[in-house]
Design an enzyme around this catalytic site. Structure first.
Site, PDB file in Angstrom:
ATOM      1  N   ASP A  77      -2.461  10.162   3.745  1.00 19.96           N
ATOM      2  CA  ASP A  77      -3.855   9.766   3.975  1.00 19.96           C
ATOM      3  C   ASP A  77      -4.479  10.688   5.010  1.00 19.96           C
ATOM      4  O   ASP A  77      -4.292  10.511   6.207  1.00 19.96           O
ATOM      5  CB  ASP A  77      -3.922   8.303   4.443  1.00 19.96           C
ATOM      6  CG  ASP A  77      -5.349   7.865   4.734  1.00 19.96           C
ATOM      7  OD1 ASP A  77      -6.300   8.567   4.303  1.00 19.96           O
ATOM      8  OD2 ASP A  77      -5.522   6.807   5.383  1.00 19.96           O
ATOM      9  N   ASP A  94       1.637   6.156   5.526  1.00 22.00           N
ATOM     10  CA  ASP A  94       0.652   5.238   4.968  1.00 22.00           C
ATOM     11  C   ASP A  94       1.169   4.560   3.683  1.00 22.00           C
ATOM     12  O   ASP A  94       0.432   3.838   3.017  1.00 22.00           O
ATOM     13  CB  ASP A  94      -0.666   5.987   4.714  1.00 22.00           C
ATOM     14  CG  ASP A  94      -1.885   5.086   4.841  1.00 22.00           C
ATOM     15  OD1 ASP A  94      -1.749   3.990   5.422  1.00 22.00           O
ATOM     16  OD2 ASP A  94      -2.962   5.478   4.359  1.00 22.00           O
ATOM     17  N   LYS A 152       0.852  -1.208   0.000  1.00 23.06           N
ATOM     18  CA  LYS A 152       0.000   0.000   0.000  1.00 23.06           C
ATOM     19  C   LYS A 152       0.880   1.249   0.000  1.00 23.06           C
ATOM     20  O   LYS A 152       1.737   1.413   0.857  1.00 23.06           O
ATOM     21  CB  LYS A 152      -0.918  -0.012   1.230  1.00 23.06           C
ATOM     22  CG  LYS A 152      -1.727   1.283   1.412  1.00 23.06           C
ATOM     23  CD  LYS A 152      -2.692   1.199   2.600  1.00 23.06           C
ATOM     24  CE  LYS A 152      -3.329   2.548   2.884  1.00 23.06           C
ATOM     25  NZ  LYS A 152      -4.245   2.532   4.047  1.00 23.06           N
ATOM     26  N   ARG A 170      -8.072  -0.376   1.045  1.00 22.65           N
ATOM     27  CA  ARG A 170      -8.616  -1.599   0.420  1.00 22.65           C
ATOM     28  C   ARG A 170      -9.055  -1.342  -1.022  1.00 22.65           C
ATOM     29  O   ARG A 170      -9.050  -2.254  -1.840  1.00 22.65           O
ATOM     30  CB  ARG A 170      -9.744  -2.165   1.299  1.00 22.65           C
ATOM     31  CG  ARG A 170     -10.963  -1.315   1.381  1.00 22.65           C
ATOM     32  CD  ARG A 170     -11.834  -1.665   2.579  1.00 22.65           C
ATOM     33  NE  ARG A 170     -11.280  -1.141   3.833  1.00 22.65           N
ATOM     34  CZ  ARG A 170     -11.809  -1.347   5.038  1.00 22.65           C
ATOM     35  NH1 ARG A 170     -12.896  -2.063   5.166  1.00 22.65           N
ATOM     36  NH2 ARG A 170     -11.245  -0.824   6.116  1.00 22.65           N
ATOM     37  N   GLU A 197      -9.638   3.835   2.386  1.00 18.85           N
ATOM     38  CA  GLU A 197      -9.198   3.945   0.990  1.00 18.85           C
ATOM     39  C   GLU A 197      -8.200   2.860   0.611  1.00 18.85           C
ATOM     40  O   GLU A 197      -8.075   2.502  -0.560  1.00 18.85           O
ATOM     41  CB  GLU A 197      -8.576   5.331   0.746  1.00 18.85           C
ATOM     42  CG  GLU A 197      -7.087   5.495   1.127  1.00 18.85           C
ATOM     43  CD  GLU A 197      -6.801   5.269   2.598  1.00 18.85           C
ATOM     44  OE1 GLU A 197      -7.730   5.443   3.415  1.00 18.85           O
ATOM     45  OE2 GLU A 197      -5.664   4.910   2.968  1.00 18.85           O
ATOM     46  N   ASP A 241     -12.049   7.265   4.251  1.00 16.92           N
ATOM     47  CA  ASP A 241     -10.797   6.955   4.954  1.00 16.92           C
ATOM     48  C   ASP A 241     -10.456   5.457   4.863  1.00 16.92           C
ATOM     49  O   ASP A 241      -9.349   5.053   5.198  1.00 16.92           O
ATOM     50  CB  ASP A 241     -10.905   7.398   6.419  1.00 16.92           C
ATOM     51  CG  ASP A 241      -9.553   7.478   7.103  1.00 16.92           C
ATOM     52  OD1 ASP A 241      -8.530   7.411   6.390  1.00 16.92           O
ATOM     53  OD2 ASP A 241      -9.523   7.618   8.344  1.00 16.92           O
ATOM     54  N   LYS A 295      -9.799  12.735   8.916  1.00 13.69           N
ATOM     55  CA  LYS A 295      -9.222  12.320  10.191  1.00 13.69           C
ATOM     56  C   LYS A 295      -9.115  13.531  11.121  1.00 13.69           C
ATOM     57  O   LYS A 295      -9.087  14.670  10.651  1.00 13.69           O
ATOM     58  CB  LYS A 295      -7.814  11.746   9.967  1.00 13.69           C
ATOM     59  CG  LYS A 295      -7.746  10.417   9.266  1.00 13.69           C
ATOM     60  CD  LYS A 295      -6.298   9.970   9.115  1.00 13.69           C
ATOM     61  CE  LYS A 295      -6.148   8.704   8.290  1.00 13.69           C
ATOM     62  NZ  LYS A 295      -6.637   7.493   8.948  1.00 13.69           N
TER      63      LYS A 295
HETATM   64  N1  BES Z   1      -4.175   4.278   6.879  1.00 18.50           N
HETATM   65  C1  BES Z   1      -5.315   4.102   7.708  1.00 18.50           C
HETATM   66  C2  BES Z   1      -5.060   3.139   8.854  1.00 18.50           C
HETATM   67  C3  BES Z   1      -4.109   3.644   9.902  1.00 18.50           C
HETATM   68  C4  BES Z   1      -4.580   4.283  11.025  1.00 18.50           C
HETATM   69  C5  BES Z   1      -2.746   3.434   9.771  1.00 18.50           C
HETATM   70  C6  BES Z   1      -3.696   4.742  11.974  1.00 18.50           C
HETATM   71  C7  BES Z   1      -1.863   3.894  10.725  1.00 18.50           C
HETATM   72  C8  BES Z   1      -2.327   4.547  11.822  1.00 18.50           C
HETATM   73  C9  BES Z   1      -6.490   3.589   6.892  1.00 18.50           C
HETATM   74  O1  BES Z   1      -6.567   4.098   5.613  1.00 18.50           O
HETATM   75  C10 BES Z   1      -7.724   3.996   7.617  1.00 18.50           C
HETATM   76  O2  BES Z   1      -7.922   5.158   7.815  1.00 18.50           O
HETATM   77  N2  BES Z   1      -8.523   3.027   8.027  1.00 18.50           N
HETATM   78  C11 BES Z   1      -9.713   3.286   8.747  1.00 18.50           C
HETATM   79  C12 BES Z   1     -10.756   2.285   8.310  1.00 18.50           C
HETATM   80  C13 BES Z   1     -12.145   2.584   8.818  1.00 18.50           C
HETATM   81  C14 BES Z   1     -12.639   3.901   8.272  1.00 18.50           C
HETATM   82  C15 BES Z   1     -13.060   1.462   8.390  1.00 18.50           C
HETATM   83  C16 BES Z   1      -9.418   3.189  10.245  1.00 18.50           C
HETATM   84  O3  BES Z   1      -8.624   2.338  10.647  1.00 18.50           O
HETATM   85  O4  BES Z   1      -9.962   3.983  10.997  1.00 18.50           O
HETATM   86 ZN    ZN Z   2      -7.545   5.993   5.526  1.00 21.14          ZN
HETATM   87 ZN    ZN Z   3      -4.734   4.683   4.751  1.00 22.04          ZN
END
Ligand code: BES
Ligand code: ZN
Ligand code: ZN
Length: 464
Positions: free
Chosen positions: A235, A253, A230, A316, A314, A312, A242
């Site tokens: 992000d 990310d 990825k 996947r 994104e 967020d 966020k």
């Molecule tokens: N890149 C983030 C996951 C992440 C969070 C990595 C904190 C490192 C530190 C990912 O894209 C994301 O934001 N995932 C969301 C998914 C949710 C919206 C279903 C998450 O984990 O909150």
């Molecule tokens: Zn995200």
């Molecule tokens: Zn992300």
């Protein structure tokens, strides 16, 4: 002047050091600095802990501590002796020690005004029974560490300095040097490939998406390993924005991408006779009038449609198209993906264990066998058809959110690997740690998984 390092096993402290008992008993990873005569320089006494508990990781940890101590004292040259342990092989001991010494010297100070010149520590290891073999192990470990440090650098670069185009250029630069075959697709070519989910995620940014494909095909007609990383260079969450606090890690990310590049670098530098193709979708998830929105329905390269319920989630979406690309266009035999996918991975395991999801018991078993050697920590999560039903959408084939975060995110990816053996690492909590967990770490990017995947590819067969 050479600083000698003397290994000390806890229950076998030599009589002449017994007087140190109050401050140093040979505890694992502890370095005690002796200065007997100034003109003779220092001696480092380094604790290995209890003999029965010594593993290769003990030497990696010690290597990291020794590197830090040497840097602090401006020691430039170290002299080691191979230490006969019995249950730890020479290869494992020397390899881990060198990894610890190299990784422990890592710094990220690109943006400090008063840059101090850092001279790498040089060292010799005496007493290795087979010198040629010893020299190879040292070189191999150094190259591996170089791959990891390269990945760490990429992770630690801020998003305003490292965006998709820059990442692609950095890969092109190293590829020339190390004989890796690289192709970079721009946004128009990505469009032609039908990767609309990836394009939607990256569309909000002035920094346009890239698809980076790196090939190391040195294994004749052996199977091809596929690696997907990825590569979100930023992000923000997009319209599902966020909070400021949780945006601190947004620049990391792209750790999955960085680690994939690190692996390819290590394999190429060590001329490993295997076939590996890495695919890196890289883009930025930011807000603008062109950004994708909550409620949008995207059509993936595979043809499956996805309802966006959270911009967020994104990773996947981007990975779905990259997985289809690696299956359909590169025809790999198995796939390992690394992604900072879900924050809740860290809620479950903290930043200690990396969660794994796999659709293939053989690939998983091979991977864990490799991880047993490298001593990186992974733990498998379950998949169950009920979880799968949680990502069904009312209006499209799939939706991009659903309960049990780490599992459903992975099962979303599983929809795009078709029948290929596949193993997913959710490195959201372990790719970037501050403070570092290990003596051979540094605040920021870790390079988690690089050693294990390198070991797996080098030594084990692909899953059937
Ligand atoms: N890149 C983030 C996951 C992440 C969070 C990595 C904190 C490192 C530190 C990912 O894209 C994301 O934001 N995932 C969301 C998914 C949710 C919206 C279903 C998450 O984990 O909150
Ligand atoms: Zn995200
Ligand atoms: Zn992300």
């Amino acid at each position: 002047m050479v600083t000698n390092v003397q290994w000390i096993i806890e229950e076998e402290v030599p009589q002449n050091y017994a007087y140190l008992q109050a401050v140093f008993k040979g505890e694992k990873g502890k370095v005690y600095v002796l200065l007997v005569e100034k003109k003779e320089g220092y001696t480092f006494l380094v604790g290995l802990g209890k003999r029965q508990e010594i593993t290769p990781e003990t030497f990696r940890v010690c290597g990291g501590e020794i590197a830090k101590q040497a840097q602090a004292l401006q020691v430039k040259t170290l002299g080691f002796c191979y230490c006969e342990i019995g249950h730890v092989t020479i290869e494992d001991q020397i390899g881990a020690l060198v990894e610890g010494l190299e990784l422990g010297q890592y710094r990220f100070e690109n943006y400090k005004s008063d840059q101090k010149e850092v001279v790498p520590i040089t060292y010799t290891i005496d007493g290795i029974p087979n010198e040629d073999k010893g020299a190879y192990i040292i070189k191999e470990a150094k190259n591996k560490a170089e791959g990891i440090c390269f990945a760490r650098d990429l992770i630690n670069e801020p998003a305003n300095k490292l965006y998709p185009e820059v990442l692609a250029q950095k890969v092109l630069d190293i590829s020339e040097k190390y004989g890796l075959e690289v192709k970079v697709f721009d946004e128009h070519e990505i469009e032609e490939l039908g990767m609309h989910a990836m394009l939607a995620v990256g569309n909000g940014s002035i920094h346009r998406p890239r698809l980076i494909v790196i090939k190391h095909l040195k294994g004749d007609d052996e199977p091809i390993y596929g690696i997907v990383g990825k590569g979100l260079t930023c992000d923000t969450g997009g319209y599902s924005l966020k909070s400021s606090d949780s945006m601190y890690y947004n620049k990391s990310d792209m750790s999955g991408a960085a680690n994939a590049i690190g692996i390819m670098l290590a394999l190429a530098k060590n001329n490993i006779k295997k076939n590996v193709i890495a695919v890196i979708p890289t883009c930025e998830n930011v807000i603008s009038d062109r950004s994708y929105k909550i409620g949008d329905v995207l059509t993936t390269k595979l043809g499956k449609t996805v309802e966006v319920l959270n911009t967020d989630a994104e990773g996947r979406l981007v990975l779905a198209d990259a997985l289809t690309y690696i299956v359909k266009e590169e025809k790999v035999d198995c796939i390992i993906d690394m992604a900072t996918l879900t924050g809740v991975a860290g809620t479950t395991f903290g930043n200690i264990y990396t969660p794994i999801i796999s659709n293939n018991d053989q690939l998983y078993a091979n991977f864990m066998e490799a991880a047993k050697c490298t001593e990186e920590l992974f733990w498998k999560l379950p998949t169950h058809e009920i979880y799968r039903s949680w990502i069904n959408s009312d209006v499209a084939d799939l939706k991009n959110t659903g309960g049990a975060g780490t599992i459903t995110a992975a099962m979303f990816l599983q929809e795009f690997v078709e029948d290929k053996p596949w193993l997913h690492m959710d490195i959201a909590a372990t790719a970037c740690t501050n403070p570092p967990l290990y003596s051979y770490g540094y605040k920021g990017g870790t390079g988690i998984g690089i050693r294990t995947i390198y070991h797996l590819i080098k030594g084990f067969k692909c899953a059937e």
